[in-house]
Scaffold this motif. Structure first.
Motif, PDB file in Angstrom:
ATOM      1  N   LYS A 543       0.810  -1.215   0.000  1.00  0.00           N
ATOM      2  CA  LYS A 543       0.000   0.000   0.000  1.00  0.00           C
ATOM      3  C   LYS A 543       0.844   1.266   0.000  1.00  0.00           C
ATOM      4  CE  LYS A 543      -3.992  -2.134   2.236  1.00  0.00           C
ATOM      5  NZ  LYS A 543      -4.914  -2.119   3.391  1.00  0.00           N
ATOM      6  N   GLU A 544       2.111   1.141   0.371  1.00  0.00           N
ATOM      7  CA  GLU A 544       2.995   2.310   0.365  1.00  0.00           C
ATOM      8  C   GLU A 544       3.528   2.622  -1.027  1.00  0.00           C
ATOM      9  OE1 GLU A 544       6.013   1.296   3.097  1.00  0.00           O
ATOM     10  OE2 GLU A 544       4.829   1.757   4.887  1.00  0.00           O
ATOM     11  N   GLN A 545       3.442   1.663  -1.944  1.00  0.00           N
ATOM     12  CA  GLN A 545       4.034   1.838  -3.266  1.00  0.00           C
ATOM     13  C   GLN A 545       3.200   2.801  -4.114  1.00  0.00           C
ATOM     14  OE1 GLN A 545       7.038   0.512  -3.531  1.00  0.00           O
ATOM     15  NE2 GLN A 545       6.605  -0.332  -1.488  1.00  0.00           N
ATOM     16  N   LYS A 546       3.861   3.674  -4.822  1.00  0.00           N
ATOM     17  CA  LYS A 546       3.199   4.624  -5.712  1.00  0.00           C
ATOM     18  C   LYS A 546       3.537   4.360  -7.179  1.00  0.00           C
ATOM     19  CE  LYS A 546       1.576   6.620  -2.083  1.00  0.00           C
ATOM     20  NZ  LYS A 546       0.171   6.363  -1.706  1.00  0.00           N
ATOM     21  N   LYS A 547       4.662   3.694  -7.430  1.00  0.00           N
ATOM     22  CA  LYS A 547       5.059   3.389  -8.797  1.00  0.00           C
ATOM     23  C   LYS A 547       4.428   2.077  -9.236  1.00  0.00           C
ATOM     24  CE  LYS A 547       9.534   5.737  -8.358  1.00  0.00           C
ATOM     25  NZ  LYS A 547      11.006   5.599  -8.496  1.00  0.00           N
ATOM     26  N   GLU A 548       3.998   2.027 -10.503  1.00  0.00           N
ATOM     27  CA  GLU A 548       3.271   0.866 -11.000  1.00  0.00           C
ATOM     28  C   GLU A 548       4.090  -0.412 -10.898  1.00  0.00           C
ATOM     29  OE1 GLU A 548       1.605   1.361 -14.838  1.00  0.00           O
ATOM     30  OE2 GLU A 548       0.910   3.393 -14.464  1.00  0.00           O
ATOM     31  N   ASP A 549       5.352  -0.367 -11.376  1.00  0.00           N
ATOM     32  CA  ASP A 549       6.154  -1.582 -11.387  1.00  0.00           C
ATOM     33  C   ASP A 549       6.450  -2.069  -9.979  1.00  0.00           C
ATOM     34  OD1 ASP A 549       7.641   0.673 -10.917  1.00  0.00           O
ATOM     35  OD2 ASP A 549       9.408   0.017 -12.040  1.00  0.00           O
ATOM     36  N   ARG A 550       6.743  -1.142  -9.060  1.00  0.00           N
ATOM     37  CA  ARG A 550       7.021  -1.528  -7.682  1.00  0.00           C
ATOM     38  C   ARG A 550       5.760  -2.046  -6.998  1.00  0.00           C
ATOM     39  NH1 ARG A 550      11.190  -3.010  -5.572  1.00  0.00           N
ATOM     40  NH2 ARG A 550      10.763  -2.024  -3.551  1.00  0.00           N
ATOM     41  N   TYR A 551       4.617  -1.439  -7.306  1.00  0.00           N
ATOM     42  CA  TYR A 551       3.363  -1.887  -6.704  1.00  0.00           C
ATOM     43  C   TYR A 551       3.054  -3.318  -7.129  1.00  0.00           C
ATOM     44  CZ  TYR A 551      -1.445  -1.924  -5.064  1.00  0.00           C
ATOM     45  OH  TYR A 551      -2.602  -2.247  -4.407  1.00  0.00           O
ATOM     46  N   LYS A 552       3.145  -3.572  -8.426  1.00  0.00           N
ATOM     47  CA  LYS A 552       2.833  -4.909  -8.942  1.00  0.00           C
ATOM     48  C   LYS A 552       3.795  -5.944  -8.374  1.00  0.00           C
ATOM     49  CE  LYS A 552       2.152  -7.423 -13.283  1.00  0.00           C
ATOM     50  NZ  LYS A 552       2.136  -7.310 -14.756  1.00  0.00           N
ATOM     51  N   GLU A 553       5.081  -5.598  -8.325  1.00  0.00           N
ATOM     52  CA  GLU A 553       6.089  -6.522  -7.798  1.00  0.00           C
ATOM     53  C   GLU A 553       5.800  -6.884  -6.344  1.00  0.00           C
ATOM     54  OE1 GLU A 553      10.867  -6.430  -6.683  1.00  0.00           O
ATOM     55  OE2 GLU A 553      10.056  -5.011  -8.146  1.00  0.00           O
ATOM     56  N   ASN A 554       5.492  -5.885  -5.528  1.00  0.00           N
ATOM     57  CA  ASN A 554       5.216  -6.137  -4.114  1.00  0.00           C
ATOM     58  C   ASN A 554       3.882  -6.848  -3.917  1.00  0.00           C
ATOM     59  OD1 ASN A 554       7.241  -4.708  -2.042  1.00  0.00           O
ATOM     60  ND2 ASN A 554       7.164  -3.496  -3.924  1.00  0.00           N
ATOM     61  N   ALA A 555       2.893  -6.548  -4.769  1.00  0.00           N
ATOM     62  CA  ALA A 555       1.594  -7.212  -4.664  1.00  0.00           C
ATOM     63  C   ALA A 555       1.719  -8.705  -4.960  1.00  0.00           C
ATOM     64  CB  ALA A 555       0.594  -6.563  -5.616  1.00  0.00           C
ATOM     65  N   LEU A 556       2.487  -9.049  -5.986  1.00  0.00           N
ATOM     66  CA  LEU A 556       2.679 -10.460  -6.327  1.00  0.00           C
ATOM     67  C   LEU A 556       3.452 -11.188  -5.231  1.00  0.00           C
ATOM     68  CD1 LEU A 556       3.465 -10.158 -10.150  1.00  0.00           C
ATOM     69  CD2 LEU A 556       1.356 -10.987  -9.088  1.00  0.00           C
ATOM     70  N   THR A 557       4.417 -10.504  -4.630  1.00  0.00           N
ATOM     71  CA  THR A 557       5.147 -11.102  -3.503  1.00  0.00           C
ATOM     72  C   THR A 557       4.200 -11.367  -2.337  1.00  0.00           C
ATOM     73  OG1 THR A 557       7.194  -9.981  -4.139  1.00  0.00           O
ATOM     74  CG2 THR A 557       7.030 -10.761  -1.859  1.00  0.00           C
ATOM     75  N   PHE A 558       3.327 -10.400  -2.046  1.00  0.00           N
ATOM     76  CA  PHE A 558       2.346 -10.567  -0.972  1.00  0.00           C
ATOM     77  C   PHE A 558       1.421 -11.751  -1.248  1.00  0.00           C
ATOM     78  CE2 PHE A 558      -2.141  -9.669   0.042  1.00  0.00           C
ATOM     79  CZ  PHE A 558      -2.090  -9.814   1.418  1.00  0.00           C
ATOM     80  N   LEU A 559       0.906 -11.856  -2.478  1.00  0.00           N
ATOM     81  CA  LEU A 559      -0.007 -12.943  -2.819  1.00  0.00           C
ATOM     82  C   LEU A 559       0.690 -14.300  -2.743  1.00  0.00           C
ATOM     83  CD1 LEU A 559      -1.896 -11.268  -5.790  1.00  0.00           C
ATOM     84  CD2 LEU A 559      -2.859 -11.856  -3.565  1.00  0.00           C
TER      85      LEU A 559
END
Length: 726
Positions: A543-559
């Motif tokens: 939720k802290e990520q603002k950049k698209e690539d970083r958000y997607k990368e962290n979201a996939l790691t979380f999932l």
């Protein structure tokens, strides 16, 4: 407000809100401080202290303005997980200061200094292996006027903390639910009962005098593309028979999320449960001048019907272009009733619609959005409509270190068909990141408002600086209830990604909600607490990520980590089956070795010079020999216990003849598998080594069965199999 956090501890300082439960402290804003402690383990605690209302004198020139006593309060919540049951307790206390108002006010206001104490107990436990029962019971004591001196006839349960008098009353609330996994979801029943006039000073408002009996179901269908939730039941009021009539009605709610493809997502919901909510349409955010606008505005309505439909569609998605459109429609209806019938002018309807089209150019770090908004309200005497377009542009420069955005909105307000207001605003904002830890922000906002009475012009300039610590997160919010225009779907980039045949799509704030809903779903209810603590940190990082690539990368790691415990079940079954198979292959060799070791010690004991002598025959010079002889007998007994325990375990393991027995165990194997699940997952989660997991289970299963054998096997009843008994 400030929300610093470090590992499992977080604090809330300033104008903040916290929630313990719906019947105690439930989102009421206060000025003060609080904290949440969620260490890895079984204990959790939260606490707060602060001012809920500030003293506000009566204004004779504006009699409609709010008059209030100063109200202070504190609360604490503690939860402990005993593995088989989770227990929690809540204490909340709030009171008005009678001396905080100096000037007189009309008696007609009905204002008096109040005092409230609430105690709540909650529990959660499993039955039938998979079923889960949750119960919360709360008792609230309220002194309506603390100035009265006449004593209450009988002391109440909370008299130890509540200053009682003749105006004191007690109320109860009970909420219980039962959920059982079924198919790709859950089935359950719920019961809720809230006494008439139940109240707590820790909540703005909520329903009372009601009894709900509901049945709920949640299922994932169509290859995980459709998630459907249904809740239906019977609701009735007049629990104390004080009204001249009763009201009974069937209540229901349904929520559906359908991921038709990677491009198309649809969500819809409907509910006719009674509830209270704070309704603010898109224009409250679009037209606010500063972040603190509307901070203390309360606009609570009773919602008797609520419907929502949202559609997100990605028209085109390539490495250079992304075109998407979304539509969201909302309908809400509120009815004020007296004695079960709608009062005159008591019905209101609210409609809101947003349509947006977004053009994204990833390589250029550029996004352009066009949107149209319309809100329509119908009331007793007036009909109000607000509509207008919005343009938003976002662009990043200097390797995405400098983020800029521009937006402009124009909307018109009509009352009963006559135009009342026209509002035009421009916003320009920028944020620059220095060395990843320093952030500078500069924002301009110009608003031009023309109405039938006057014309206003506002110019607002804000500058901000923030610093991000390595191991310490500090989140600063100018207003906990305000939401900037950048949080609206019309200005957010639309992201989409897929994991495990489930598509996630929408603006970042929508994705945050989707990920939170997945995390809180019943499918992952059995994830161990230590893993949940890690997942909370991972989700917060997303939720802290603002950049698209970083958000997607962290979201996939979380999932990936979210599904890890479910994936581990297959690994766990394989490892446990391999360990059992290995034991079965080695049983005879181990049995021979254990019998041989026992016989050796038995022969040593039989041939010992102290064998056959009574302790009364021991002489002083025999003391050392006697101690050695007793140690020899102890070791002989230990080896005998291991031998007979092994043979008992051999009989137990003989029944474990298929993988299905491991997947659906019973008896001792079931107890072992359940007891070791969390520790085994923790072992595997830290190393990822299946061989190390098998070695760990091998040691644990021997110890487990050996200890069980001591309670069920008689060591004296054994027979030598391989060695001549003579």
């Amino acid at each position: 407000s400030l929300h610093p956090s470090y590992k499992w501890a977080s604090a809330h300082i300033g104008d903040v809100s916290m929630t313990f439960s719906p019947y105690t402290l439930a989102g009421h804003q206060f000025t003060g401080g609080g904290f949440d402690l969620n260490p890895e383990g079984k204990f959790q605690v939260s606490a707060m202290y602060g001012r809920f209302l500030k003293a506000t004198e009566y204004n004779f020139e504006e009699p409609q303005a709010i008059t209030a006593y100063k109200r202070m309060g504190y609360g604490i919540k503690a939860v402990y997980d005993f593995d088989f049951v989770k227990l929690g307790a809540i204490l909340f206390k709030a009171s008005d200061e009678a001396s905080s108002l100096e000037n007189p006010f009309p008696v007609e206001l009905g204002l008096s200094p109040k005092e409230n104490a609430v105690v709540s107990f909650e529990s959660e436990f499993k039955v039938l292996d998979k079923a889960r029962i949750r119960i919360e019971y709360a008792i609230s004591g309220v002194t309506e006027d603390s100035r009265l001196t006449d004593a209450r006839q009988k002391s109440g349960l909370l008299s130890f903390i509540l200053n009682e008098n003749i105006s004191s009353n007690y109320y109860n609330a009970l909420n219980a639910s039962f959920d059982y996994p079924a198919g790709n979801g859950t089935l359950g029943v719920g019961y809720e009962r809230i006494d008439p006039d139940y109240k707590t000073l820790g909540a703005y408002y909520f329903n009372n005098d009601l009894e709900n009996i509901t049945i709920n179901a949640n299922q994932t269908l169509l290859d995980n593309k459709l998630n459907l939730s249904v809740n239906a039941g019977l609701q009735q009021d007049n629990l104390d028979k004080a009204k001249s009539s009763n009201q009974q009605r069937i209540v229901s709610s349904i929520n559906a999320n359908y991921t038709a493809s990677e491009r198309l997502g649809i969500n819809a919901s409907y509910s006719n449960f009674q509830s209270y909510t704070n309704i603010r349409d898109q224009f409250d955010y679009i037209n606010q001048v500063g972040a603190l606008d509307n901070l203390d505005t309360l606009n609570y309505r009773q919602i008797s019907q609520n419907a929502n439909l949202g559609v997100n569609y990605i028209l085109k998605k390539t490495e250079t272009k992304q075109h998407s459109a979304n539509v969201n429609l909302v309908y809400q209806n509120s009815t004020n009733e007296q004695e079960g019938a709608a009062i005159e002018g008591g019905e209101n309807s609210f409609y809101n619609g947003v349509a947006a089209y977004t053009l994204g150019y990833p390589e250029r770090a550029l996004n352009v959005s066009f949107a149209g908004n319309i809100s329509y309200n119908t009331g007793a005497d007036d009909n109000n409509m607000t509509l207008g377009p919005t343009l938003a542009i976002g662009k990043q420069f200097l390797d995405k270190k400098l983020r800029t955005n521009f937006s402009s909105s124009y909307n018109m307000d009509y009352t009963n068909g006559d135009q009342r207001n026209k509002v035009l605003n421009f916003r320009l904002g920028s944020n620059y990141s220095i060395l990843q830890k320093h952030n500078l922000g500069l924002n301009f906002m110009a608003l031009f408002r023309n109405s039938t009475l006057n014309t206003n012009r506002d110019l607002t300039i804000t500058f901000g600086y923030s610093y991000f610590f390595d191991n310490f997160k500090l989140h600063v919010e100018p207003g906990s209830r305000s939401r900037s225009l950048n949080e609206l779907s019309i200005t957010e980039n639309t992201l989409s990604f897929r994991y495990r045949d489930v598509s996630y799509s929408g603006a970042i704030y929508e994705l945050n909600e989707q990920l939170t809903n997945v995390y809180e779903s019943s499918r992952f209810a059995d994830v161990p607490q230590f893993k949940k603590d890690d997942l909370k940190i991972l989700l917060a990082t997303v939720k802290e990520q603002k950049k698209e690539d970083r958000y997607k990368e962290n979201a996939l790691t979380f999932l990936k980590e979210l599904y890890a415990f479910g994936d581990f079940k297959e690994v766990y079954n394989n490892a446990l089956f391999n360990v059992i198979t290995k034991f079965q292959d080695d049983m005879r060799k181990i049995d021979i070795a254990l019998e041989k070791l026992f016989v050796i010690k038995k022969l040593e004991a039989d041939r010992h010079s102290m064998n056959g002598k009574e302790k009364s025959e021991y002489k002083a010079e025999n003391q050392v020999l006697a101690e050695r002889y007793q140690a020899l007998l102890t070791e002989q007994q230990t080896r005998l216990e291991k031998l007979v325990g092994h043979r008992w375990m051999e009989n137990q393991f003989a029944a474990y003849d298929s993988r299905q027995v491991v997947e659906r165990p019973s008896g001792y194997l079931k107890s072992f598998k359940e007891a070791m699940a969390t520790q085994a997952f923790q072992q595997y989660d830290s190393s990822g080594d299946e061989e190390a997991l098998e070695n760990y289970l091998e040691v644990q299963i021997i110890d487990f069965y050996y200890k069980r054998s001591l309670n069920v096997v008689n060591p004296d009843l054994f027979d030598l199999k391989y060695i001549d008994k003579n």
